[in-house]
Design an enzyme around this catalytic site. Structure first.
Site, short mmCIF file in Angstrom:
data_model
loop_
_atom_site.label_atom_id
_atom_site.label_comp_id
_atom_site.label_asym_id
_atom_site.label_seq_id
_atom_site.Cartn_x
_atom_site.Cartn_y
_atom_site.Cartn_z
N LYS A 6 2.20 2.48 2.53
CA LYS A 6 1.66 3.26 3.64
C LYS A 6 2.27 2.79 4.95
CE LYS A 6 -3.19 4.18 2.72
NZ LYS A 6 -4.49 3.69 3.14
N LYS A 23 0.84 -1.21 0.00
CA LYS A 23 0.00 0.00 0.00
C LYS A 23 0.87 1.25 0.00
CE LYS A 23 -4.47 -1.18 2.17
NZ LYS A 23 -5.31 -1.05 3.37
#
Ligand code: CTP
Length: 149
Positions: free
Chosen positions: A54, A52
């Protein structure tokens, strides 16, 4: 929860469950309605960073503790891969659950084909609209900015 008349013996689902929210709870409760024994894979911090791109807010160890404490979850593992074949070889589940926001996604279409060979069903469960970790993160940042004014 009464285990009589459930469709599957062992169910598996996998996610990040960062900033645990009601969409996560709905998904896990709906999954447990369909199987006697629910195994949950919690994506490791490194895996989330990789796929992701992230950083998580809550560490994998804590996310796994939170998910594992739910009465609808029978077993929890921190996992380092999105490869559901590998997960199948470990856990030998009868069905795998995912929110229907993933329906039609190429990776999941592939999973349907690959796991179908072993008779494993991919079950898309209703996604809870209007909430996600991303939405919550944005809300928290917005509230913080407003508080600082
Ligand atoms: N899910 C859901 N309803 C939501 C959010 C998530 O049913 N509102 C389901 C997803 O489909 C998945 C599981 O919960 O099966 C874990 O999702 P996860 O990616 O960890 O949560 P999100 O809130 O979607 O995270 P993000 O905003 O980072 O995409």
């Amino acid at each position: 929860m009464n285990n009589e008349n459930k469709q599957y013996e062992i169910g598996y689902t996998q996610g990040t469950y960062d900033l645990f929210h009601i969409g996560h709870l709905n998904l896990l409760e709906n999954a447990k309605k369909k199987c006697k024994y629910l195994i949950v894979g919690v994506n490791s911090d490194e895996l989330v960073l990789m796929y992701k791109n992230k950083k998580v807010n809550i560490t994998d160890v804590d996310r796994a503790r939170i998910v594992g404490a739910l009465k609808v979850v029978d077993e929890v593992h921190i996992v380092n891969t999105l490869d559901k074949n590998l997960m199948y070889s470990k856990f030998k589940f009868d069905a795998i659950f995912i929110g229907d926001d993933w329906k039609g996604n190429e990776r999941w279409k592939n999973t349907e084909k690959q796991l179908g060979k072993y008779g494993v069903k991919v079950e898309y469960l209703p996604h809870t609209d209007g909430i996600s970790t991303t939405i919550l993160s944005k809300k928290i940042s917005k509230n913080k900015r407003e508080d600082e004014r």
